[in-house]
Design an enzyme around this catalytic site. Sequence first.
Site, PDB file in Angstrom:
ATOM      1  N   ALA A 172      -9.621   5.322   4.141  1.00 26.60           N
ATOM      2  CA  ALA A 172      -9.546   6.411   5.118  1.00 26.60           C
ATOM      3  C   ALA A 172     -10.806   7.263   5.176  1.00 26.60           C
ATOM      4  CB  ALA A 172      -8.363   7.326   4.868  1.00 26.60           C
TER       5      ALA A 172
ATOM      6  N   LYS B 240       0.872  -1.180   0.000  1.00 25.86           N
ATOM      7  CA  LYS B 240       0.000   0.000   0.000  1.00 25.86           C
ATOM      8  C   LYS B 240       0.910   1.231   0.000  1.00 25.86           C
ATOM      9  CE  LYS B 240      -2.854   2.847   2.927  1.00 25.86           C
ATOM     10  NZ  LYS B 240      -3.684   2.988   4.134  1.00 25.86           N
TER      11      LYS B 240
ATOM     12  N   ASN C 259      -9.075   1.596   9.563  1.00 23.77           N
ATOM     13  CA  ASN C 259      -8.341   1.215  10.759  1.00 23.77           C
ATOM     14  C   ASN C 259      -8.948   1.886  11.998  1.00 23.77           C
ATOM     15  OD1 ASN C 259      -4.789   0.826  11.486  1.00 23.77           O
ATOM     16  ND2 ASN C 259      -6.463   0.801  12.905  1.00 23.77           N
ATOM     17  N   THR C 260      -8.850   3.236  12.037  1.00 24.68           N
ATOM     18  CA  THR C 260      -9.270   3.953  13.236  1.00 24.68           C
ATOM     19  C   THR C 260     -10.748   3.745  13.564  1.00 24.68           C
ATOM     20  OG1 THR C 260      -7.626   5.601  12.638  1.00 24.68           O
ATOM     21  CG2 THR C 260      -9.166   6.217  14.365  1.00 24.68           C
TER      22      THR C 260
END
Lengths: 261, 66
Positions: free
Chosen positions: A190, A103, A212-213
């Site tokens: 994102a 990535k 992710n977050t």
Amino acid sequence: MIEDSKLVVAGMEFGSRLLVGTGKYKDHEETRLAIEASGAEIVTVAIRRTNIGQNPDEPNLLDVISPDKYTILPNTAGCYTAKDAVRTCRLARELLDGHKLVKLEVLGDDKTLFPDIPETLIAAEELVKDGFDVMVYTSDDPLIARRLSEIGCVSVMPLAAPIGSGLGIRNPYNIITIIEEALVPIIVDAGVGTASDAAIAMELGCDGVLMNTAIAAAKHPILMASAMKKGIEAGREAFLAGRMPRKRFASASSPIEGTIF
Amino acid sequence: MQFVLNGESTEMSAGSTIQDVVNTMEVGTKRYAVECNEEIVPRSLHTKTAVQQGDQIEIVVAIGGG
């Protein structure tokens, strides 16, 4: 029931359209359980210096997220130049025994974490030339997305909103334009904050979502991982089903004929 | 002999190899990769590659990230 096709990236087939990161978790156990609950098959990791005097008995992330079970996607997070990103990818390839999938992200600014597009284009060209399969983090600019796929990236990954912001899809029309012109899988990378954001991305026609977050920073990450899995699946099915047209005024669901008055 | 290891000035005896440097890092069973002066040093060459005065060596592992 329409049989859905698999997500195909660099010739590899994946049943899950959710890709997840491994950052910001409390510990390796929480990481492992969240990733399991998400059903993800592609899992990102970062590449960092070892620390002198590090505890050798400390559990290894790649024992928890085994390359035998998951497709590991090393990232170039933290790189601000094409050169550093290319070096990081080469280290990742060595670390993972010749693994070619990476990535690419080249950041331009630590406040927004927006991609530095000129550096991203330079790094993408060099990595493709060097035999890497490049999944590239980019802005939601359709012209840049097209250019990156022409360079030979195996997936183009526009942001929905700034990394870690959880703001959801800020510019769905750009994402739609990118999808309509796509030559390779488009994966929103994102910016999603909750399951409905993931569902919206999939309803727009994205091939997948990388996050992710949104999972790691939830109050209950493992439960959120499960919610994201369902959000992705629901959004995908809704996309395949084809939503009804939007209308300004009502349209009765029950027949008008046969009323008792 | 002085060289730079992960950004820090380091001293080891002359003739030390990349493998000797790795052994000081206690990487345990972790997968790691080594770069010397911005070029990858393949694992097969770690015991055969001598570190030179002033080399810039990076040893990396995979950690959590998004």
